[in-house]
Design a protein around this motif. Structure first.
Motif, short mmCIF file in Angstrom:
data_model
loop_
_atom_site.label_atom_id
_atom_site.label_comp_id
_atom_site.label_asym_id
_atom_site.label_seq_id
_atom_site.Cartn_x
_atom_site.Cartn_y
_atom_site.Cartn_z
N TYR A 149 0.83 -1.21 0.00
CA TYR A 149 0.00 0.00 0.00
C TYR A 149 0.86 1.25 0.00
N SER A 150 2.07 1.14 0.50
CA SER A 150 2.97 2.30 0.53
C SER A 150 3.34 2.76 -0.88
N LEU A 151 3.22 1.88 -1.87
CA LEU A 151 3.54 2.26 -3.25
C LEU A 151 2.38 2.94 -3.96
N THR A 152 1.19 2.37 -3.79
CA THR A 152 0.06 2.84 -4.60
C THR A 152 -0.99 3.62 -3.82
N GLY A 153 -0.92 3.61 -2.49
CA GLY A 153 -1.92 4.31 -1.69
C GLY A 153 -2.03 5.78 -2.07
N GLY A 154 -3.27 6.24 -2.24
CA GLY A 154 -3.52 7.64 -2.58
C GLY A 154 -3.34 7.97 -4.05
N THR A 155 -3.08 6.96 -4.90
CA THR A 155 -2.93 7.19 -6.34
C THR A 155 -4.13 6.63 -7.10
N ILE A 156 -4.18 6.91 -8.39
CA ILE A 156 -5.31 6.45 -9.20
C ILE A 156 -5.21 4.96 -9.53
N VAL A 157 -4.08 4.32 -9.17
CA VAL A 157 -3.92 2.90 -9.49
C VAL A 157 -3.92 2.04 -8.22
N VAL A 158 -4.43 2.59 -7.12
CA VAL A 158 -4.38 1.85 -5.87
C VAL A 158 -5.17 0.54 -5.97
N LEU A 159 -6.26 0.53 -6.72
CA LEU A 159 -7.03 -0.68 -6.94
C LEU A 159 -6.75 -1.18 -8.36
N PRO A 160 -6.19 -2.37 -8.51
CA PRO A 160 -5.82 -2.87 -9.84
C PRO A 160 -6.96 -2.88 -10.86
N GLU A 161 -8.18 -3.11 -10.39
CA GLU A 161 -9.31 -3.16 -11.32
C GLU A 161 -10.25 -1.98 -11.16
N GLY A 162 -9.71 -0.85 -10.69
CA GLY A 162 -10.50 0.37 -10.58
C GLY A 162 -9.75 1.53 -11.20
N GLY A 163 -10.45 2.58 -11.59
CA GLY A 163 -9.80 3.75 -12.17
C GLY A 163 -9.51 3.59 -13.65
N GLY A 167 -7.30 -3.15 -15.22
CA GLY A 167 -7.04 -4.28 -16.10
C GLY A 167 -5.86 -4.14 -17.02
N LYS A 168 -5.04 -3.11 -16.86
CA LYS A 168 -3.93 -2.87 -17.78
C LYS A 168 -2.67 -3.65 -17.40
N GLY A 169 -2.67 -4.30 -16.26
CA GLY A 169 -1.48 -5.06 -15.87
C GLY A 169 -0.55 -4.24 -15.00
N VAL A 170 0.30 -4.94 -14.27
CA VAL A 170 1.18 -4.30 -13.29
C VAL A 170 2.15 -3.30 -13.93
N PRO A 171 2.90 -3.65 -14.99
CA PRO A 171 3.87 -2.69 -15.55
C PRO A 171 3.25 -1.36 -15.96
N ALA A 172 2.09 -1.41 -16.63
CA ALA A 172 1.44 -0.18 -17.09
C ALA A 172 0.94 0.65 -15.92
N ARG A 173 0.39 0.00 -14.91
CA ARG A 173 -0.12 0.72 -13.76
C ARG A 173 1.02 1.36 -12.98
N MET A 174 2.10 0.65 -12.78
CA MET A 174 3.23 1.20 -12.04
C MET A 174 3.88 2.36 -12.81
N ALA A 175 3.92 2.26 -14.13
CA ALA A 175 4.49 3.34 -14.95
C ALA A 175 3.72 4.64 -14.74
N GLY A 178 5.18 6.51 -11.94
CA GLY A 178 6.62 6.77 -12.02
C GLY A 178 7.52 5.61 -11.64
N ILE A 179 6.99 4.39 -11.59
CA ILE A 179 7.80 3.21 -11.26
C ILE A 179 7.98 2.38 -12.52
N THR A 180 9.22 2.14 -12.91
CA THR A 180 9.50 1.33 -14.09
C THR A 180 9.71 -0.12 -13.67
N VAL A 181 8.88 -1.01 -14.19
CA VAL A 181 9.03 -2.44 -13.92
C VAL A 181 10.02 -3.00 -14.91
N SER A 182 11.10 -3.58 -14.40
CA SER A 182 12.17 -4.08 -15.28
C SER A 182 12.00 -5.54 -15.66
N HIS A 183 11.47 -6.35 -14.74
CA HIS A 183 11.35 -7.77 -15.04
C HIS A 183 10.45 -8.45 -14.02
#
Length: 246
Positions: A149-163, A167-175, A178-183
């Motif tokens: 929750y410390s990563l996504t709390g208070g952001t528009i992607v806090v709920l993976p299937e909301g906002g 449904g866009k997947g972890v890499p797109a939501r983290m991007a 400002g978080i780049t998923v490398s692997h």
């Protein structure tokens, strides 16, 4: 050499009688008492043999009716591809006939083994999302995802299937934050369905399943999400598409 356990011997006998078409798909087996008498073993031995064959998809049990020879089902091909766009839960591709449901909970206490996979303290909270996937009404895949929750709390992607990025997947939501998923890392192992998993997947408790432990990492090496994926072996095989450099 150690003698084969009686229930395994009886399982082989039942399997051979099916192969010899003594019992055809959809046929009801004789009672356990009858099979036990024919094979010279106890009914508990027959029960264990039948439970093993049910877990392997050879037989199926029907409550209040008996045990039947399972009708052959074409196993699905569940594809994991580096070129496939994200999908709900970032599970294995199930094709256009798949439907799914999800339920998210924010600020959930994290189990110790999940905290270890995420590299966080057990006192930290997470967002937990449970997914159930089906194909043509048949349960196909379970996914339980955990994100700090410390990563996504208070952001528009806090709920993976909301906002807007649902449904866009972890890499797109983290991007988006400002978080780049490398692997990602995935560990695959065989297991048996728990009572809860069996109920959700429509299989017998103890049926064989494939378990995948998946963890996404940011470019700084920090885990940003981890998930447990469960697929019944009787439903399909998991296939990895591996890119080859040219």
């Amino acid at each position: 050499m150690r003698e084969q356990p009686p229930y395994l011997r009886i399982a082989d006998v039942l399997r051979q009688r099916i192969a010899d078409q003594e019992w055809t798909p959809g046929a009801r087996l004789p009672s356990r008492a009858q099979i036990a008498q024919e094979c010279g073993v106890g009914e508990n031995v027959v029960r264990r043999a039948q439970e093993l064959l049910i877990s392997q998809g050879v037989l199926e049990g029907r409550a209040g009716s008996g045990t039947y020879v399972a009708k052959p089902r074409e196993r699905a091909r569940l594809l994991r591809s580096a070129w496939r766009d994200g999908q709900p839960g970032d599970g294995f591709g199930l094709g256009p006939r798949a439907t799914w449901e999800s339920q998210s909970e924010a600020k959930v206490p994290v189990p110790a083994h999940i905290a270890a996979r995420l590299g966080i303290d057990v006192a930290e909270l997470c967002v937990r999302t449970a997914y159930e996937f089906m194909i043509d009404g048949r349960p196909a895949q379970l996914i339980t995802s955990w994100e700090p929750y410390s990563l996504t709390g208070g952001t528009i992607v806090v709920l993976p299937e909301g906002g807007p990025l649902a449904g866009k997947g972890v890499p797109a939501r983290m991007a988006e934050i400002g978080i780049t998923v490398s692997h990602a890392e995935e560990a695959v192992e065989a297991g048996q369905a728990t009572a809860e998993e069996a109920n959700l997947l429509g299989v017998q408790r103890g049926s064989l399943v494939t378990r995948v432990r998946r963890t996404y990492y940011g470019d700084d090496g920090r885990p940003v999400e981890t998930a447990d994926i469960v697929v019944p072996v009787s439903f399909g095989e998991i296939v990895y598409e591996v890119p080859v450099s040219r």
